[in-house]
Design a protein around this motif. Structure first.
Motif, PDB file in Angstrom:
ATOM      1  N   THR A  18     -95.374  58.543  10.260  1.00 43.82           N
ATOM      2  CA  THR A  18     -96.032  59.168  11.541  1.00 43.82           C
ATOM      3  C   THR A  18     -96.902  60.870  11.354  1.00 43.82           C
ATOM      4  O   THR A  18     -98.619  59.962  11.252  1.00 43.82           O
ATOM      5  CB  THR A  18     -95.282  59.559  12.760  1.00 43.82           C
ATOM      6  OG1 THR A  18     -94.410  58.500  13.137  1.00 43.82           O
ATOM      7  CG2 THR A  18     -96.052  59.278  14.096  1.00 43.82           C
ATOM      8  N   VAL A  21     -99.977  59.082   8.984  1.00 45.46           N
ATOM      9  CA  VAL A  21    -100.827  58.018   9.784  1.00 45.46           C
ATOM     10  C   VAL A  21    -101.801  58.398  10.445  1.00 45.46           C
ATOM     11  O   VAL A  21    -102.986  57.921  10.630  1.00 45.46           O
ATOM     12  CB  VAL A  21    -100.019  57.194  10.275  1.00 45.46           C
ATOM     13  CG1 VAL A  21    -101.213  56.030  11.195  1.00 45.46           C
ATOM     14  CG2 VAL A  21     -98.346  56.069   9.528  1.00 45.46           C
ATOM     15  N   VAL A  22    -101.368  59.794  11.572  1.00 46.51           N
ATOM     16  CA  VAL A  22    -102.019  60.259  11.740  1.00 46.51           C
ATOM     17  C   VAL A  22    -103.240  61.389  11.503  1.00 46.51           C
ATOM     18  O   VAL A  22    -103.923  61.370  11.397  1.00 46.51           O
ATOM     19  CB  VAL A  22    -101.075  61.197  12.796  1.00 46.51           C
ATOM     20  CG1 VAL A  22    -101.796  62.204  13.569  1.00 46.51           C
ATOM     21  CG2 VAL A  22    -100.807  60.743  13.497  1.00 46.51           C
ATOM     22  N   LEU A  25    -106.005  59.309  10.049  1.00 45.24           N
ATOM     23  CA  LEU A  25    -106.754  58.364  11.268  1.00 45.24           C
ATOM     24  C   LEU A  25    -107.507  59.875  11.911  1.00 45.24           C
ATOM     25  O   LEU A  25    -108.819  59.016  12.244  1.00 45.24           O
ATOM     26  CB  LEU A  25    -105.976  58.517  12.984  1.00 45.24           C
ATOM     27  CG  LEU A  25    -106.363  57.844  14.289  1.00 45.24           C
ATOM     28  CD1 LEU A  25    -106.150  56.634  13.354  1.00 45.24           C
ATOM     29  CD2 LEU A  25    -104.779  58.033  15.139  1.00 45.24           C
ATOM     30  N   ILE A  26    -107.206  60.394  11.990  1.00 51.54           N
ATOM     31  CA  ILE A  26    -108.231  62.089  12.290  1.00 51.54           C
ATOM     32  C   ILE A  26    -108.912  62.184  11.097  1.00 51.54           C
ATOM     33  O   ILE A  26    -110.388  62.646  11.487  1.00 51.54           O
ATOM     34  CB  ILE A  26    -107.126  63.496  12.149  1.00 51.54           C
ATOM     35  CG1 ILE A  26    -105.704  63.630  13.333  1.00 51.54           C
ATOM     36  CG2 ILE A  26    -108.166  64.880  12.569  1.00 51.54           C
ATOM     37  CD1 ILE A  26    -105.308  64.234  13.287  1.00 51.54           C
ATOM     38  N   ALA A  29    -111.594  59.350  10.983  1.00 49.09           N
ATOM     39  CA  ALA A  29    -112.575  58.927  12.683  1.00 49.09           C
ATOM     40  C   ALA A  29    -113.378  59.744  12.027  1.00 49.09           C
ATOM     41  O   ALA A  29    -114.961  59.171  13.070  1.00 49.09           O
ATOM     42  CB  ALA A  29    -111.256  59.425  13.600  1.00 49.09           C
ATOM     43  N   CYS A 289    -106.831  69.446  15.746  1.00 55.33           N
ATOM     44  CA  CYS A 289    -106.170  68.113  16.395  1.00 55.33           C
ATOM     45  C   CYS A 289    -105.027  68.172  14.896  1.00 55.33           C
ATOM     46  O   CYS A 289    -104.069  67.757  15.234  1.00 55.33           O
ATOM     47  CB  CYS A 289    -107.063  67.448  16.003  1.00 55.33           C
ATOM     48  SG  CYS A 289    -108.380  67.299  16.966  1.00 55.33           S
ATOM     49  N   PHE A 292    -102.087  70.657  16.103  1.00 59.23           N
ATOM     50  CA  PHE A 292    -101.865  69.864  17.470  1.00 59.23           C
ATOM     51  C   PHE A 292    -100.834  68.595  17.525  1.00 59.23           C
ATOM     52  O   PHE A 292     -99.500  68.789  17.938  1.00 59.23           O
ATOM     53  CB  PHE A 292    -102.551  69.445  18.413  1.00 59.23           C
ATOM     54  CG  PHE A 292    -103.588  71.118  19.181  1.00 59.23           C
ATOM     55  CD1 PHE A 292    -102.583  72.020  19.834  1.00 59.23           C
ATOM     56  CD2 PHE A 292    -104.910  71.464  18.758  1.00 59.23           C
ATOM     57  CE1 PHE A 292    -102.881  73.129  20.433  1.00 59.23           C
ATOM     58  CE2 PHE A 292    -105.001  72.619  20.065  1.00 59.23           C
ATOM     59  CZ  PHE A 292    -104.196  73.745  20.229  1.00 59.23           C
ATOM     60  N   ALA A 293    -101.624  68.418  16.641  1.00 57.95           N
ATOM     61  CA  ALA A 293    -100.392  66.793  16.526  1.00 57.95           C
ATOM     62  C   ALA A 293     -99.146  66.962  15.736  1.00 57.95           C
ATOM     63  O   ALA A 293     -97.998  66.205  16.350  1.00 57.95           O
ATOM     64  CB  ALA A 293    -101.520  66.027  15.510  1.00 57.95           C
ATOM     65  N   PHE A 296     -96.553  68.207  17.338  1.00 60.75           N
ATOM     66  CA  PHE A 296     -96.291  67.602  18.894  1.00 60.75           C
ATOM     67  C   PHE A 296     -95.444  66.383  17.954  1.00 60.75           C
ATOM     68  O   PHE A 296     -94.249  66.513  18.934  1.00 60.75           O
ATOM     69  CB  PHE A 296     -97.584  67.225  19.409  1.00 60.75           C
ATOM     70  CG  PHE A 296     -96.941  65.837  20.445  1.00 60.75           C
ATOM     71  CD1 PHE A 296     -97.236  66.658  21.627  1.00 60.75           C
ATOM     72  CD2 PHE A 296     -97.133  64.708  20.653  1.00 60.75           C
ATOM     73  CE1 PHE A 296     -96.780  65.642  22.929  1.00 60.75           C
ATOM     74  CE2 PHE A 296     -96.882  64.049  21.644  1.00 60.75           C
ATOM     75  CZ  PHE A 296     -96.926  63.875  22.556  1.00 60.75           C
ATOM     76  N   ILE A 297     -95.475  66.070  17.118  1.00 59.61           N
ATOM     77  CA  ILE A 297     -94.950  65.273  15.979  1.00 59.61           C
ATOM     78  C   ILE A 297     -93.443  65.838  16.391  1.00 59.61           C
ATOM     79  O   ILE A 297     -92.387  65.199  16.429  1.00 59.61           O
ATOM     80  CB  ILE A 297     -95.376  64.925  15.036  1.00 59.61           C
ATOM     81  CG1 ILE A 297     -96.507  63.932  15.474  1.00 59.61           C
ATOM     82  CG2 ILE A 297     -94.944  64.354  14.641  1.00 59.61           C
ATOM     83  CD1 ILE A 297     -97.602  63.374  14.969  1.00 59.61           C
TER      84      ILE A 297
ATOM     85  N   PRO B 199    -100.839  64.463  20.747  1.00 61.10           N
ATOM     86  CA  PRO B 199    -101.676  64.108  22.658  1.00 61.10           C
ATOM     87  C   PRO B 199    -102.910  63.927  23.060  1.00 61.10           C
ATOM     88  O   PRO B 199    -103.705  63.909  22.057  1.00 61.10           O
ATOM     89  CB  PRO B 199    -101.597  65.460  22.146  1.00 61.10           C
ATOM     90  CG  PRO B 199    -100.984  66.209  21.170  1.00 61.10           C
ATOM     91  CD  PRO B 199    -101.240  65.238  19.926  1.00 61.10           C
ATOM     92  N   ILE B 202    -106.030  65.289  22.751  1.00 62.57           N
ATOM     93  CA  ILE B 202    -106.459  65.838  21.576  1.00 62.57           C
ATOM     94  C   ILE B 202    -107.081  64.610  20.996  1.00 62.57           C
ATOM     95  O   ILE B 202    -108.111  65.150  20.652  1.00 62.57           O
ATOM     96  CB  ILE B 202    -105.295  66.565  20.478  1.00 62.57           C
ATOM     97  CG1 ILE B 202    -104.513  67.520  21.575  1.00 62.57           C
ATOM     98  CG2 ILE B 202    -105.878  66.647  19.168  1.00 62.57           C
ATOM     99  CD1 ILE B 202    -105.332  68.937  21.736  1.00 62.57           C
ATOM    100  N   LEU B 206    -110.999  64.938  19.375  1.00 65.76           N
ATOM    101  CA  LEU B 206    -111.668  64.504  18.666  1.00 65.76           C
ATOM    102  C   LEU B 206    -112.946  63.310  18.403  1.00 65.76           C
ATOM    103  O   LEU B 206    -113.608  63.504  17.705  1.00 65.76           O
ATOM    104  CB  LEU B 206    -110.438  63.490  17.769  1.00 65.76           C
ATOM    105  CG  LEU B 206    -110.471  63.175  16.180  1.00 65.76           C
ATOM    106  CD1 LEU B 206    -111.019  64.521  15.160  1.00 65.76           C
ATOM    107  CD2 LEU B 206    -109.406  62.644  16.015  1.00 65.76           C
ATOM    108  N   ILE B 210    -116.911  63.660  18.169  1.00 66.92           N
ATOM    109  CA  ILE B 210    -118.259  62.364  17.030  1.00 66.92           C
ATOM    110  C   ILE B 210    -118.606  61.201  17.788  1.00 66.92           C
ATOM    111  O   ILE B 210    -119.856  61.868  16.746  1.00 66.92           O
ATOM    112  CB  ILE B 210    -116.938  61.139  16.013  1.00 66.92           C
ATOM    113  CG1 ILE B 210    -115.656  62.011  15.383  1.00 66.92           C
ATOM    114  CG2 ILE B 210    -117.414  60.219  15.645  1.00 66.92           C
ATOM    115  CD1 ILE B 210    -114.300  61.002  14.803  1.00 66.92           C
TER     116      ILE B 210
END
Lengths: 318, 354
Positions: A18, A21-22, A25-26, A29, A289, A292-293, A296-297, B199, B202, B206, B210
């Motif tokens: 996870t 993958v996050v 994503l970050i 993005a 990010c 934080f993620a 959280f995870i 979260p 967050i 993000l 962008i």
């Protein structure tokens, strides 16, 4: 025992995937930007030469996948690149602030966790009484209020009208621990109020759920005294939901901190993130990010692992 | 000892006695513990603390009375079937409905209710309240009351649009996954897992960093962030319905997926979905308010509660409550929706706790 280790290992592996993958994503993005980062930094008026120069400096001509792996390798070793605005190393900016944020979260958790669990158990035992009803309405109100509402109410009364605590949580290096606790009391209290309400409700639900199960009724019917029913029969099975509640709320705490930090001008990572978003400083946004993620995870992972480890049925297999 | 204090305790003790005489145990416990708490409060805080309690109790009584009247009103105007359900609503739920009703009126008729336009400068900055301006002026000299009324339209409207979108995405994906199963189901499940593992605030920050803070970006991002919750619930509820015999019968009749979803599954899973809509709205509303408070939501000069709190925040250090009003407006609506949802969940689950 082998079953438990297998389950835990499986859950840890899933958490790692996870996280990966996050991180993808970050990173990608930002690749969605209309144009690219160089364009975003220099604006519409930039000439082709300056754009090309910046792209070369930032290594943008390499394919995105290579840059992602580079970024990920850096992130794992604690190097998040440099800020787009002032060219400073992101890690240097983040480290102190991250410690501050962790301090605030730990401070609130130290107050909130024992408080909320005790209250939650009491309310569960007094369920359907008038106190339970009142507690229900109060916690529901507290959950429904935005963090900044609670924060400003506390500032208005505790800081401005009765001047008991400082309104702005400014930190300096030469402060004693007690001073630090006093300075950060209001932001911590705001978080405590929000988190306690959540935790109380979840603890209450978990305990009531448990007390309704047949084996508790059996214990009551065989004539065990009430305290023994709770301590010997209910608690061993209650640890899993309670640990779950604590970990989930800590995860909430770490992200709820962003708004609270802005209200109290607290020098933490949340405020840094908000500033970076406004200035479009992408390396800092990405780093914050990711942090934080990841927190959280990890906390969600801890909740699941804790639930597995404290499950009596898994610990004492037939 | 002033007359007020004597009257205060006399009233409380009389009320407790009356409750005890009529054997209303709950009311008695509440009143008498309030008396005991008042002793402590009176010693610590003096007369002002007791006055505070009185004002608070008065507000509470007013709210309870309003809710009671509103519930009776609803029972009168609604059809008998709905009226029967409404009779079971606790006062908190009636209060919630009253607040939602008021906000809806304020939002729909904002231009007629508000005395001034939302970006009309009519006074000097931070002017205190007078007979023209109920709540005073904000940091640019615009009428605070008018902006609050317009905020009901802008803030709530935006949250409503985002919630509906989140619902459409989540519910459609959930229903489709439940009907189809297979790799579609797996894929949407994993996507939902990933979105939920970041979260929400967050994630929103993000994406907004962008694409900038355009309205459609906010709506879309918030909808995507909260659709997995709806997806999971719909998937679970519909999953229970799909295995029913009548769905099997419809399948054997040769009905298409769309017909199954629309005619067989949806009508049998509405109750939990409606409650979820309320909860979802609260989450979305709070997230958007948080973003506006951080300066990343609806952009000025459009009136919006979250940004109004931030713009007027400096007043707090002078002991002025103006910035708390829009924040309280946000809190009141979420509390109201939660009260109604609480009742609906209780009703639809049919669960009466022991």
């Amino acid at each position: 025992m082998k079953d438990i280790l297998g389950l835990v290992a499986k859950r840890l592996g899933l958490g790692l995937v996870t996280l990966l993958v996050v991180s993808v994503l970050i990173f990608f993005a930002v690749e969605l930007l209309p144009g690219d980062i160089a364009q975003a930094v220099l604006g519409q008026m930039a000439t082709e030469e300056t754009l090309a120069k910046l792209r070369e400096e930032m290594g943008l001509e390499r394919p995105a996948v290579v840059r992602y792996l580079d970024w990920l390798a850096g992130a794992v070793t604690g190097d998040f690149g440099t800020s787009l605005i002032d060219g400073e190393a992101v890690t240097a900016k983040i480290t102190d602030r991250f410690i501050n944020t962790l301090f605030l979260a730990a401070y609130s958790a130290a107050i909130a966790v024992p408080f909320a669990i005790t209250l939650g158990i009491i309310v569960a035992l007094l369920r359907n009484s008038i106190f339970d009803r009142v507690a229900n309405v109060v916690t529901l109100t507290s959950i429904s209020s935005p963090e900044f509402f609670l924060g400003y109410i506390l500032i208005l009364y505790l800081a401005v009208k009765w001047s008991m605590f400082p309104a702005i949580a400014s930190l300096s290096s030469g402060m004693t621990f007690l001073e630090l606790l006093e300075r950060t009391f209001l932001p911590a209290l705001t978080l405590v109020l929000v988190v306690t309400a959540h935790m109380m409700r979840m603890t209450r639900a978990a305990i009531i759920n448990l007390l309704a199960s047949p084996y508790i009724e059996m214990a009551r019917l065989k004539g065990a005294p009430p305290w023994k029913v709770i301590v010997r029969h209910a608690l061993p099975n209650a640890w899993a939901p309670i640990i779950n509640v604590v970990a989930l709320n800590l995860a909430y705490l770490v992200t709820g901190v962003v708004l609270v930090e802005v209200v109290f001008v607290y020098p933490g990572i949340g405020q840094l993130l908000v500033d970076a978003v406004a200035k479009r400083d992408f390396p800092i946004v990405q780093a914050c990010c990711l942090i934080f993620a990841a927190t959280f995870i990890l906390l969600n992972l801890a909740a699941d692992v804790g639930a597995i480890l404290t499950n009596p049925r898994l610990r004492h297999p037939k | 000892m002033s007359m007020f204090v004597i009257g205060y305790y006399a009233a409380l003790i009389t009320a407790s006695c009356i409750a005890a005489y009529f054997q209303n145990r709950k009311a008695f416990m509440l009143l008498f513990s309030l008396t005991l708490v008042s002793f402590v409060l009176g010693i610590v805080g003096g007369v002002p603390a007791l006055r505070g309690v009185t004002v608070f109790a008065g507000i509470l009584a007013l709210a309870a009375g309003t809710s009671y009247a509103f519930r009776e009103f609803l029972i009168q105007v609604c059809s008998p079937a709905i009226a029967k359900e409404l009779r079971t609503a606790p006062l908190t739920a009636a209060f919630g409905m009253f607040v939602i009703f008021t906000y809806a009126i304020a939002g729909i008729f904002a231009p007629w209710i508000a005395p001034f336009g939302q970006s009309e400068v009519i006074a000097s900055a931070f002017e205190p309240p007078n007979e023209d301006m109920l709540l005073g002026a904000d940091q640019l000299g615009r009428d605070m009351f008018s902006r609050i009324v317009y905020g009901a339209r802008n803030s709530v409207g935006l949250a409503l649009v985002a919630t509906v979108l989140a619902f459409v995405i989540g519910a459609l994906a959930g229903l489709y996954s439940a009907v189809k199963g297979g790799w579609m189901d797996q894929l949407s499940g994993r996507v939902a897992d990933v979105i939920m593992s970041v979260p929400s605030l967050i994630f929103a920050l993000l994406i907004l960093s962008i694409f900038g803070t355009k309205l459609w970006v906010i709506v879309l991002v918030v909808a995507i962030i909260y659709s997995p919750r709806v997806f999971r619930l719909t998937r679970a509820v519909a999953g229970n319905v799909v295995v029913m015999d009548y769905v099997e019968a419809a399948r054997l009749r040769g009905e298409g997926d769309w017909h199954l979803i629309r005619k067989e599954i949806l009508p049998n899973s509405t109750a939990p979905l409606i409650a979820e809509f309320g909860l979802e709205f609260c989450f979305v509303f709070l997230l958007i308010a948080g973003l506006s408070f951080l300066g990343l939501g609806i952009q000025p000069p459009t009136a919006d509660w979250g940004s109004m709190v931030r713009e007027n925040a400096t007043l707090i250090s002078f002991g002025d409550i103006t910035p708390l009003i829009p924040a309280a407006a946000i809190a009141l609506l979420t509390v109201a929706v939660n009260f109604v949802v609480d009742w609906m969940l209780f009703r639809s689950s049919g669960l009466k706790e022991q």
